[in-house]
Motif scaffolding. Structure first.
Motif, PDB file in Angstrom:
ATOM      1  N   GLY A 133       0.842  -1.201   0.000  1.00 39.89           N
ATOM      2  CA  GLY A 133       0.000   0.000   0.000  1.00 39.89           C
ATOM      3  C   GLY A 133       0.866   1.236   0.000  1.00 39.89           C
ATOM      4  N   GLY A 134       0.680   2.115   0.992  1.00 42.63           N
ATOM      5  CA  GLY A 134       1.452   3.351   1.057  1.00 42.63           C
ATOM      6  C   GLY A 134       2.892   3.156   1.458  1.00 42.63           C
ATOM      7  N   CYS A 135       3.259   1.947   1.944  1.00 42.89           N
ATOM      8  CA  CYS A 135       4.640   1.622   2.335  1.00 42.89           C
ATOM      9  C   CYS A 135       5.093   0.388   1.574  1.00 42.89           C
ATOM     10  N   SER A 136       6.406   0.192   1.508  1.00 46.12           N
ATOM     11  CA  SER A 136       6.947  -1.004   0.864  1.00 46.12           C
ATOM     12  C   SER A 136       8.207  -1.434   1.608  1.00 46.12           C
ATOM     13  N   ALA A 148      -2.385  12.637   0.712  1.00 44.68           N
ATOM     14  CA  ALA A 148      -3.725  12.161   0.307  1.00 44.68           C
ATOM     15  C   ALA A 148      -4.170  11.149   1.352  1.00 44.68           C
ATOM     16  N   ASN A 149      -5.426  10.682   1.250  1.00 43.46           N
ATOM     17  CA  ASN A 149      -5.861   9.570   2.092  1.00 43.46           C
ATOM     18  C   ASN A 149      -5.055   8.331   1.718  1.00 43.46           C
ATOM     19  N   LYS A 150      -4.559   7.604   2.722  1.00 40.04           N
ATOM     20  CA  LYS A 150      -3.696   6.469   2.428  1.00 40.04           C
ATOM     21  C   LYS A 150      -4.075   5.256   3.269  1.00 40.04           C
ATOM     22  N   THR A 151      -3.862   4.080   2.676  1.00 45.81           N
ATOM     23  CA  THR A 151      -4.032   2.801   3.367  1.00 45.81           C
ATOM     24  C   THR A 151      -2.719   2.047   3.300  1.00 45.81           C
ATOM     25  N   VAL A 152      -2.283   1.552   4.453  1.00 49.46           N
ATOM     26  CA  VAL A 152      -1.023   0.803   4.535  1.00 49.46           C
ATOM     27  C   VAL A 152      -1.315  -0.564   5.149  1.00 49.46           C
ATOM     28  N   THR A 153      -0.764  -1.601   4.564  1.00 55.87           N
ATOM     29  CA  THR A 153      -0.940  -2.966   5.071  1.00 55.87           C
ATOM     30  C   THR A 153       0.374  -3.499   5.614  1.00 55.87           C
ATOM     31  N   ALA A 154       0.303  -4.044   6.832  1.00 53.27           N
ATOM     32  CA  ALA A 154       1.457  -4.711   7.446  1.00 53.27           C
ATOM     33  C   ALA A 154       1.147  -6.204   7.524  1.00 53.27           C
TER      34      ALA A 154
END
Length: 276
Positions: A133-136, A148-154
C-alpha cells in the motif's frame, strides 16, 4: 469573519447574524458580546482563531464588539491513514506522531504533508513479513508523507512452533473401585509446525482446578521430542482411586512450561469418572 487555510468549514454567531458559510459580515450595537462557533467540514480540521481578540483552537470564542473588527478562522485539510494487518501471524503497528496503535486503533487523521513513521512489532510467535500500500519493503519502520488519504498494510507471518495438546485420556478400569489402583492411557500430540520437546506429562487422579507451570502431579513421565503432527500414548500405572465419589482426572503436558509453544493455554485435559 474571514476564513483561511487549506480546508473548509462554517462559522456561526450568537446573537445571530453570522453564518459564514455565505454570510460573513454583521453589524452589532457597541459592546455586544458575540459568541462565534466553528464547525469544520468533513475532511477538514479547525486550526485556530486570530484577530478580534480570538486565539487558540477552542471551537468557540467570545468577542466584545466595541469597534469594527475582523476575526479569522483557519481550517486545514486532513487526510486519513488506515492501517490494515494481514497474514497468518500477529503483531502491532504504532505511529509517530501518535494516533495509530493497531492493536485496536487502526485509523487516524493527519494534516497535509505530515510525515508519519509507522513501526511494526511482531508478537513472540510471529515475524514481520513486509509492507504494502502506502509503504513497501521489509524494514520494521516506514515513513510516509500524508499528501492524500492512504491505506497501509502490514503483513505478519506465524513462526513455525511446536504446540503440545492432550487428545485423549482412557482409564483402566473406567470405573475404579474405592481405595484401589488404576492406570491411565494419555495421548499427547504435537499439533504445531515444528518439532519440540514435550517436557513432562504430569497427571492427577482428582484435580478440578487448572494447574500452573511447575505443579507436581501425583504421577509423571517424560514426553521427549515429538515431530510436527506426531502423537504418542503414555501409560501411567498405580494411580490411587481414593474414596467413593465423582472425580476429575487431569493431565498436563509440558507441565514445567519449558518449551515455547504456539499456544500456551491448551496443554491440559480432564476426564470425569466415578469411583465406586
Amino acid at each position: 469573519v474571514a476564513k483561511t487555510g487549506t480546508g473548509s468549514g462554517t462559522v456561526t454567531s450568537n446573537p445571530s447574524g453570522i453564518n459564514c458559510g455565505s454570510d460573513c459580515n454583521e453589524y452589532y450595537v457597541p459592546n455586544t458580546k458575540v459568541t462565534l462557533t466553528v464547525i469544520a467540514a468533513s475532511g477538514s480540521v479547525f486550526a485556530g482563531w486570530s484577530g478580534g481578540g480570538c486565539t487558540g483552537i477552542a471551537t468557540t470564542c467570545v468577542v466584545t464588539v466595541n469597534s469594527a473588527m475582523t476575526v479569522t478562522a483557519t481550517f486545514n485539510k486532513i487526510y486519513s491513514l488506515i492501517m490494515v494487518k494481514a497474514g497468518t501471524g500477529t503483531g502491532t503497528v504504532t505511529s509517530n506522531p501518535s494516533g495509530i496503535n493497531c492493536g485496536t486503533d487502526c485509523n487516524e487523521n493527519y494534516v497535509p504533508n505530515t510525515k508519519v513513521t509507522l513501526t511494526a512489532t511482531p508478537s513472540s510467535i510471529s515475524s514481520f513479513s513486509g509492507w504494502s500500500g502506502g509503504c513497501s519493503g521489509t524494514a520494521a519502520a516506514c515513513t510516509i508523507t500524508m499528501t492524500a488519504n492512504k491505506t497501509v498494510t502490514a503483513t505478519f507471518i506465524q513462526k513455525p512452533m511446536p504446540n503440545f495438546v492432550i487428545t485423549s485420556i482412557t482409564l483402566n478400569p473406567t470405573t475404579p473401585t474405592a481405595k484401589s489402583t488404576f492406570s491411565a492411557l494419555v495421548t499427547v500430540k504435537n499439533q504445531g509446525t515444528l518439532a519440540g520437546n514435550g517436557g513432562y506429562l504430569d497427571v492427577w487422579p482428582n484435580k478440578t482446578t487448572s494447574s500452573v507451570c511447575g505443579d507436581d502431579g501425583d504421577a509423571w513421565t517424560t514426553v521427549g521430542t515429538l515431530t510436527a503432527g506426531q502423537s504418542k500414548t503414555f501409560t501411567i500405572v498405580n494411580l490411587r482411586s481414593g474414596a467413593v465419589g465423582s472425580k476429575t482426572f487431569r493431565a498436563f503436558v509440558d507441565s514445567w512450561c519449558e518449551t515455547h509453544e504456539l499456544n500456551e493455554s491448551n496443554n491440559q485435559l480432564t476426564k470425569s469418572f466415578t469411583v465406586n
